[in-house]
Design an enzyme around this catalytic site. Structure first.
Site, mmCIF file in Angstrom:
data_model
loop_
_atom_site.group_PDB
_atom_site.id
_atom_site.type_symbol
_atom_site.label_atom_id
_atom_site.label_comp_id
_atom_site.label_asym_id
_atom_site.label_seq_id
_atom_site.Cartn_x
_atom_site.Cartn_y
_atom_site.Cartn_z
ATOM 1 N N ILE A 1 2.736 4.677 0.938
ATOM 2 C CA ILE A 1 3.039 4.155 -0.395
ATOM 3 C C ILE A 1 2.691 2.676 -0.322
ATOM 4 C CG2 ILE A 1 4.848 3.585 -2.053
ATOM 5 C CD1 ILE A 1 6.061 6.251 -1.607
ATOM 6 N N PRO A 2 1.561 2.277 -0.927
ATOM 7 C CA PRO A 2 0.896 1.010 -0.596
ATOM 8 C C PRO A 2 1.513 -0.234 -1.230
ATOM 9 C CG PRO A 2 -0.339 2.142 -2.294
ATOM 10 C CD PRO A 2 0.802 3.056 -1.928
ATOM 11 N N CYS A 3 2.702 -0.591 -0.769
ATOM 12 C CA CYS A 3 3.346 -1.787 -1.309
ATOM 13 C C CYS A 3 2.548 -3.048 -0.977
ATOM 14 C CB CYS A 3 4.779 -1.898 -0.800
ATOM 15 S SG CYS A 3 4.951 -1.769 0.995
ATOM 16 N N HIS A 4 1.634 -2.959 0.012
ATOM 17 C CA HIS A 4 0.781 -4.107 0.332
ATOM 18 C C HIS A 4 -0.183 -4.431 -0.805
ATOM 19 C CE1 HIS A 4 -1.430 -0.504 1.714
ATOM 20 N NE2 HIS A 4 -2.518 -1.161 1.356
ATOM 21 N N ARG A 5 -0.365 -3.507 -1.745
ATOM 22 C CA ARG A 5 -1.278 -3.738 -2.870
ATOM 23 C C ARG A 5 -0.587 -4.415 -4.054
ATOM 24 N NH1 ARG A 5 -3.697 2.377 -2.530
ATOM 25 N NH2 ARG A 5 -4.683 2.159 -0.475
#
Length: 227
Positions: free
Chosen positions: A173-177
């Site tokens: 779940i790409p919270c880095h984006r």
């Protein structure tokens, strides 16, 4: 104080270059924890043990840990979110059910949110909806905390940021984006250096700690909106 889960889970690790990756899977077969990578296996296992002190090492989920590694290194991977323990049964998992939910006047506290029963690592329906929204961000693109809030029809930017910061499934779940509205890459539980590395691996252009947006003829570079 963070509540630690008493149920035993199984953990598989995978090494890629200098980094070690891991996944923790419950007795129900659901992924309950994906720690950010560390330079030693002990480091990632220690991260899992903060929430799940009772775990057994196994090779059963090495392929899943490798998928996390592939995603970290910039590959566009396909991942079924049903495999994550998001606090709902498989029969309930329908992303469209959450798109129409609204959350108004949210703040940093979640006492008034619908609580999700243990042992899910996702503690409220609000957190789950934030994570589902983040999961929609395409590979190689970014969005802002504000845009996530607007998608959920809430002005509770801090609550959204808190939910993103508690993401138990980073990289997948790409919270880095999720970045700041001014184009700064913002904070990350693994540190700014790691966030910058993951984004660059995905092809996002960064100068210093700022996202470089692609030039369009109709707008100057500094006026281009973030997704």
């Amino acid at each position: 104080m963070v509540k630690r889960h008493e149920n035993s889970i199984e953990v598989s690790t995978y090494r890629s270059g200098r980094l070690h990756f891991a996944v923790g899977v419950s007795g129900r077969g659901k992924i309950v924890r994906i720690p950010l990578p560390g330079e030693t296996e002990e480091e990632v296992l220690a991260e899992i043990s903060k929430d799940y002190p009772n775990f057994e090492l196994t090779d059963k989920y090495v392929d899943t840990a490798k998928t996390v590694s592939d995603a970290y290194h910039g590959e566009k991977v396909e991942f079924n979110l049903n495999r994550l323990d998001l606090g709902l049964d498989d029969s309930e998992f329908d992303e469209s059910k959450h798109e129409d939910q609204t959350f108004e006047n949210q703040d940093q506290t979640f006492e008034n949110q619908d609580q999700i029963s243990e042992p899910s690592p996702v503690k409220s329906s609000f957190e789950r909806s934030v994570l589902l929204e983040v999961s929609k961000i395409p590979h190689g693109e970014v969005t802002t905390y504000k845009k996530i809030s607007e998608s959920l029809k809430t002005q509770g930017y801090r609550a959204v940021g808190t939910a993103i910061g508690k993401n138990p499934f980073p990289i997948i779940i790409p919270c880095h984006r999720v970045v700041k509205s001014d184009g700064s890459i913002g904070n990350y539980s693994g540190g700014v250096k790691m966030k910058r590395e993951i984004l660059k691996n995905e092809g996002v252009k960064i100068k210093g700690d700022k996202i470089i947006l692609k030039l369009k003829k109709e707008l100057p570079l500094n006026e281009l909106p973030l997704h």
